[in-house]
Design an enzyme around this catalytic site. Structure first.
Site, short mmCIF file in Angstrom:
data_model
loop_
_atom_site.label_atom_id
_atom_site.label_comp_id
_atom_site.label_asym_id
_atom_site.label_seq_id
_atom_site.Cartn_x
_atom_site.Cartn_y
_atom_site.Cartn_z
N ASP A 269 1.07 -0.32 14.59
CA ASP A 269 2.52 -0.41 14.36
C ASP A 269 2.95 -1.86 14.13
O ASP A 269 2.29 -2.79 14.58
CB ASP A 269 3.24 0.18 15.59
N ASN B 138 5.80 10.49 8.30
CA ASN B 138 6.00 9.33 7.42
C ASN B 138 6.51 9.70 6.02
O ASN B 138 6.97 8.83 5.27
CB ASN B 138 4.71 8.50 7.30
C1 FPP Z 1 3.38 1.54 11.08
O1 FPP Z 1 4.10 0.35 10.86
C2 FPP Z 1 2.31 1.63 10.13
C3 FPP Z 1 2.13 2.63 9.24
C4 FPP Z 1 3.04 3.77 9.10
C5 FPP Z 1 1.04 2.62 8.27
C6 FPP Z 1 -0.25 2.04 8.72
C7 FPP Z 1 -0.93 1.60 7.52
C8 FPP Z 1 -1.68 0.49 7.40
C9 FPP Z 1 -2.10 -0.37 8.51
C10 FPP Z 1 -2.06 0.13 6.03
C11 FPP Z 1 -3.47 0.16 5.74
C12 FPP Z 1 -4.15 1.41 6.11
C13 FPP Z 1 -5.28 1.75 5.55
C14 FPP Z 1 -6.02 2.91 6.05
C15 FPP Z 1 -5.85 0.98 4.45
P1 FPP Z 1 5.63 0.44 10.49
O2 FPP Z 1 5.75 0.39 9.03
O3 FPP Z 1 6.24 1.64 11.13
O4 FPP Z 1 6.18 -0.87 11.15
P2 FPP Z 1 7.65 -1.10 11.74
O5 FPP Z 1 7.78 -0.21 12.95
O6 FPP Z 1 7.63 -2.55 12.10
O7 FPP Z 1 8.61 -0.76 10.66
#
Ligand code: FPP
Length: 260
Positions: A42, A90
């Site tokens: 996250d 998502n």
């Molecule tokens: C949560 O952060 C993260 C995700 C929904 C996606 C996770 C994806 C990656 C780490 C990208 C790479 C993955 C692969 C498998 C290549 P958020 O966007 O919810 O963060 P926030 O809470 O700060 O908005």
């Protein structure tokens, strides 16, 4: 794709020896590692926003961080690593972010395959993968097929995954088999999850400070130790993973019993 097979008996690389030595010097008991670590990666969005970047750039940096953590977990000797790449919830994000994430996961699956295979990583997936774009499905399938006989860490990407969806799918499969309601057991539900042969996670790491499970492996995590790091995922380094393992090792796991 033709990729050279990993050496039949991989000896420990100098980088693995150095990482294990570092973990030991920081107080990690290498004989008592969590067998299975799950990670909620996250904070990509907040990381990007704090720097004036688009959210997708945060995810791209998250991909970079994941590469380092997968190698570190493998070098430490962890047997299973499962990461939450995209949840069933998502899809509610803006369309460009959703499509950007799909493309990024596909790119990672293709670009990292050689490195993963050479490192004896076994690639695996969990989730309602049949609902993601066909090209991504193909890249993930190719990753699984190419690495299916590897004997190192099992790396599971959770894509279009939801814990409630997984339990619902398990119950549907049981009912479809004609099992009478009174005969349904916990073991039966476990056996009908997406990856029934994987051990439950010992340690769940969540980055960026939130104290939530967010529908990740909720059946399997009934007795998992949760460690929350304040560090945003793009900044999460092998030393942070070592720190989380140390925190885990300081816990007393009771599984509902009394431990003196
Ligand atoms: C949560 O952060 C993260 C995700 C929904 C996606 C996770 C994806 C990656 C780490 C990208 C790479 C993955 C692969 C498998 C290549 P958020 O966007 O919810 O963060 P926030 O809470 O700060 O908005």
């Amino acid at each position: 794709m033709s990729i050279p097979a990993p050496a039949p008996h991989l000896s420990m690389t100098s980088s693995a020896i150095a990482l294990r030595e570092r973990a030991r010097s920081l107080g990690v008991d290498l004989e008592n590692l969590p067998q299975h670590i799950a990670i909620i990666m996250d904070g990509n969005g907040r990381w990007a926003k704090a720097r004036g970047f688009a959210r997708l750039l945060g995810h791209r940096e998250g991909y970079r961080a994941l590469r380092g953590i997968l190698l570190a977990a493998s070098e430490l000797g962890v047997r299973y690593l499962t990461v939450y790449a995209f949840s069933v919830e998502n899809w509610r994000r803006p369309q460009d972010e959703v499509m950007g994430l799909m493309k990024l996961i596909e790119q990672a699956a293709r670009d990292e395959l050689r490195l993963m295979h050479q490192n004896n990583v076994r690639v695996n997936i969990t989730g309602r993968v049949h609902e993601v774009p066909e090209t991504l499905q193909r890249a993930l399938r190719e990753g699984m097929e190419t690495t299916s006989t590897n004997t190192g860490i099992t790396f599971t990407l959770a894509v279009n995954y939801g814990g409630r969806a997984e339990i619902t799918d398990a119950v549907k499969a049981i009912v479809r088999n004609g099992t009478p309601a009174d005969e349904i057991t916990e073991e039966m539900i476990s056996e009908n999850l997406y990856n029934p042969h994987q051990p439950d996670p010992d340690l769940m790491v969540r980055t960026a400070g939130e104290m939530r499970w967010s529908n990740f492996l909720i059946w399997q995590s009934a007795y998992t130790e949760l460690v929350v790091s304040e560090v945003s995922w793009p900044d999460f380094k092998p030393d942070h993973l070592i720190e989380a393992v140390k925190t885990y090792q300081a816990r007393v796991r009771k599984f509902g019993a009394v431990v003196e």
